[in-house]
Design an enzyme around this catalytic site. Structure first.
Site, PDB file in Angstrom:
ATOM      1  N   PRO A 148     -33.832  37.891  -7.299  1.00  0.00           N
ATOM      2  CA  PRO A 148     -34.758  38.990  -6.972  1.00  0.00           C
ATOM      3  C   PRO A 148     -34.342  39.710  -5.691  1.00  0.00           C
ATOM      4  CG  PRO A 148     -35.967  36.966  -7.476  1.00  0.00           C
ATOM      5  CD  PRO A 148     -34.530  36.588  -7.378  1.00  0.00           C
ATOM      6  N   THR A 158     -31.939  41.948  -5.209  1.00  0.00           N
ATOM      7  CA  THR A 158     -30.515  42.251  -4.989  1.00  0.00           C
ATOM      8  C   THR A 158     -30.139  43.670  -5.372  1.00  0.00           C
ATOM      9  OG1 THR A 158     -30.089  41.181  -7.114  1.00  0.00           O
ATOM     10  CG2 THR A 158     -29.712  39.876  -5.136  1.00  0.00           C
ATOM     11  N   LYS A 211     -31.070  45.366  -8.637  1.00  0.00           N
ATOM     12  CA  LYS A 211     -30.878  45.650 -10.062  1.00  0.00           C
ATOM     13  C   LYS A 211     -31.625  46.918 -10.471  1.00  0.00           C
ATOM     14  CE  LYS A 211     -32.492  41.602 -11.256  1.00  0.00           C
ATOM     15  NZ  LYS A 211     -32.719  41.051  -9.903  1.00  0.00           N
ATOM     16  N   GLU A 217     -37.417  19.121  17.692  1.00  0.00           N
ATOM     17  CA  GLU A 217     -36.507  20.269  17.574  1.00  0.00           C
ATOM     18  C   GLU A 217     -35.237  20.048  18.394  1.00  0.00           C
ATOM     19  OE1 GLU A 217     -37.002  22.387  15.367  1.00  0.00           O
ATOM     20  OE2 GLU A 217     -39.066  21.836  14.916  1.00  0.00           O
ATOM     21  N   HIS A 270     -32.818  18.031  16.303  1.00  0.00           N
ATOM     22  CA  HIS A 270     -32.067  18.878  15.359  1.00  0.00           C
ATOM     23  C   HIS A 270     -30.897  19.556  16.063  1.00  0.00           C
ATOM     24  CE1 HIS A 270     -34.567  18.507  11.852  1.00  0.00           C
ATOM     25  NE2 HIS A 270     -35.655  18.963  12.454  1.00  0.00           N
TER      26      HIS A 270
END
Length: 682
Positions: free
Chosen positions: A238, A240, A242, A460, A463
């Protein structure tokens, strides 16, 4: 002849409402002029005055009408008297018969008749007494027919409204229910989109442009024996582009363009979908060469026979059967091309996908970094951007973004800049817009305790630390502990855009994702529910390694992935219970191994982890520069290469800037010399 035809067509058409109005007016006129009012107007008088006129012998005839009204006719001598001067009847239309001079209404007929008879006898008069009954035939007929006229009129009005669709609602087009709902694109009145407005998608544009060129210049291809393609199917995620490609075709093609959605065929009535397909292709063939665009074709193009609960007479299947017949049946017209778009090509029927119906399947993928740059350039045209805005930087900061996402980023950045009262949209506005779209709205008023905030900071920081220590983990962009959306904190990375992924790369990413929970374990010696999204991501990656990509030594080079989508309708697993247990053990082992790896890394760098968390608690948002101060620069070959590429790119931009300045100075010098030469000539 054409001009004459145009003039004939432009003549005003007779409105049926004028006919209805004329008929009603005639009925009313007949009622007025053929009934009680008559064609003349008699002067009104009273019973007492009439008795006086009768005694004087002025009355020639008394006409009793319908037993309630008396009309008085005077003698010719009486009409000449001054007292009766205003009673001479005036006719509205030319008439032969003489009208009454006076008229009045009386009460009881018996009393009135006796009074007249006695007066005539007493005065020995020749006055005639006549009884008459008048009927308004047309008026009575009109009154008797009026209810039926009203009912028929209301029925005609409702039917005309329903057939024209002006009534609205579910039954607004009861007579056009089998007609196609396709919109015919008019390039003169509709917004025109060209291929210049479609950035990136070079391969898809080339395929689509060839179809447009085929319709414009068919001889170029047919002279070599080529045939026009029957259809092209645009497939991709979705957002992109078209539908945008289809809009560009509508703007570029000089042929009729019919546009509609797959759901426009679906209706609650049986046979309507197939009827609309027939009508659509009939209209297209009448205007051929033409293009039909069906957006979201999976609404009617699903594989047949998969939904057993719908019964034998499935409306969607009937619609699909009719579409298949129209696209490549006995009566197919080769001058009608069908474009369709979907992001669910795996559920489409095989008969629809075969060559001869959709000859070309064009995959519209997510844009890469260069295509994102082109898309940014398109969407930045109407935006007042800062002069130092680097579009290359923006394209690198938005990996995995579709064209629709990039358009949203540009719009959000403009809104953020306007909210802050800026005159131009800058780099920070775009970064804030990316954060807003990816992480959600910043919640500054969310109540969070100091202990929770400290736990989030270490989570955090875990990470960030693990990803910094691993070679294949995605480079960090920034870390924040400001709550956004449903998350209490977030870390933004810049993932490398890879076409193929190796096991060590996936394992490093999993280890970095588990760094938050590992940091909680190392620092607080307890874990929390804050790692839900991390665990979900890691579990999906580990399951994909084992069951899809065949990257597990124990399970082997096997995959249980079905690209055709058939397995979603099955009730059995494609492996045994023993294999299921093996898969579960492998997934758990992979995740636990990476979790222990993250714990070991954080224990070795516990002091740096604590320093990073304290900085994060103080500033709430930290960037790559803060990590370099604490950990030093990463020594991996990939990062060294990236740094060298960045230096080369910076040097190249500076060289281009100097060349542009030199060219500008040369032009200014040339202009000055030309002015000096002209002055010398003068």
């Amino acid at each position: 002849m054409k001009k004459e035809d145009k003039n004939l067509n432009n003549k005003p058409k007779l409105n049926p409402y004028w006919i209805y109005g004329t008929i009603i007016a005639i009925f009313i006129g007949l009622q007025l002029f053929s009934g009680g009012m008559g064609s003349t107007t008699a002067k009104r008088t009273t019973v007492a005055q009439f008795i006086d006129y009768l005694k004087q012998g002025d009355v020639e005839k008394i006409q009793i009408v319908n037993k309630r009204e008396a009309k008085i006719y005077l003698t010719s001598e009486a009409q000449k008297k001054e007292i009766h001067k205003g009673s001479i009847p005036k006719s509205m239309f030319p008439t032969v018969t003489q009208g009454a001079n006076y008229s009045f209404e009386f009460g009881s007929l018996d009393n009135f008749e006796t009074q007249i008879t006695d007066t005539i006898k007493e005065n020995n008069l020749d006055t005639q007494l006549v009884f008459d009954t008048e009927q308004n035939v047309w008026g009575d007929l009109f009154l008797s027919l009026l209810p039926f006229i009203l009912i028929i009129g209301v029925w005609i009005f409702i039917m005309r409204r329903m057939s024209s669709g002006a009534g609205g609602g579910a039954g607004g087009q009861i007579f056009n229910i089998g007609k196609s709902k396709a919109k015919l694109f008019d390039e003169k009145t509709d917004t025109k989109t060209s291929f210049k407005d479609v950035a990136g998608l070079e391969g898809a544009k080339e395929e689509i442009q060839e179809i447009v060129d085929f319709l414009r210049n068919p001889e170029k291809y047919t002279s070599l024996g080529g045939k026009i393609p029957k259809g092209a199917l645009l497939v991709g995620p979705p957002g992109t582009g078209k539908t945008l490609l289809a809009k560009a075709v509508a703007g570029e093609a000089k042929v009729p363009f019919f546009s509609l959605s797959g759901s426009d065929f679906v209706e609650m009535f049986v046979g309507v979908g197939a009827s609309r397909v027939r009508d659509l292709f009939k209209q297209a063939k009448e205007k051929s060469p033409a293009i039909i665009f069906i957006d979201e074709i999976d609404a009617i193009g699903r594989a047949r026979g998969k939904n057993a609960m719908s019964g034998s007479n499935d409306e969607r299947e009937n619609t699909l059967n009719q579409l298949l017949t129209e696209m490549d049946g006995f009566g197919t017209n080769t001058n009608v091309i069908v474009l369709a778009a979907t992001n669910r090509a795996d559920v489409l029927d095989k008969a629809l996908m075969r060559a001869g119906r959709f000859d070309r399947q064009i995959y519209v993928d997510l844009p890469d970094v260069n295509e994102r740059k082109e898309i940014f350039e398109v969407h930045l045209r109407p935006i007042k951007k800062a002069e130092d805005l680097d579009i290359d930087f923006l394209s690198k900061q938005t990996p995995g973004f579709s064209g629709a996402d990039i358009a949203n980023v540009c719009n959000e950045a403009a809104l953020i800049a306007a909210r802050q009262g800026k005159k131009a949209v800058g780099k920070q506005d775009f970064l804030d817009a990316v954060d807003r779209i990816v992480g959600g709205l910043e919640k500054k008023n969310k109540i969070i305790t100091p202990a929770e905030k400290r736990a989030v900071a270490f989570h955090e920081a875990g990470h960030a630390t693990v990803s910094w220590m691993l070679e294949h983990a995605a480079p960090l962009v920034k870390v924040t502990i400001v709550p956004r959306g449903r998350s209490l904190g977030a870390a933004w990375y810049l993932p490398e855009e890879r076409l193929i992924v190796h096991p060590e790369q996936m394992l490093d990413e999993m280890c970095a994702a588990l760094g938050g929970r590992a940091a909680e374990k190392v620092i607080f010696d307890r874990i929390s529910t804050g790692a839900l999204s991390d665990l979900e991501k890691v579990t999906k990656q580990a399951r994909a390694m084992v069951t899809i990509y065949g990257l597990s030594d124990k399970v082997g080079n096997l995959t249980y992935y079905d690209s055709s989508g058939q397995s979603e309708y099955g009730f059995t697993k494609p492996y045994s219970e023993q294999t299921a247990e093996l898969i579960d053990r492998e997934i758990s082992e992979i995740i636990e191994t990476q979790y222990q790896r993250a714990i070991n890394l954080l224990k070795e760098n516990k002091d740096k982890l604590t320093t990073l968390a304290e900085v994060l608690l103080e500033k709430e948002v930290i960037f790559k520069d803060n990590l370099e101060k604490i950990f030093g620069k990463r020594g991996f070959a990939k990062d060294i290469q990236d740094e060298e590429d960045l230096k080369k790119e910076t040097a190249k931009k500076e060289e281009e800037k100097r060349a542009a300045e030199k060219l500008k100075a040369d032009k200014e010098e040339e202009v000055v010399e030309n002015i000096a030469d002209k002055n010398e000539e003068h």
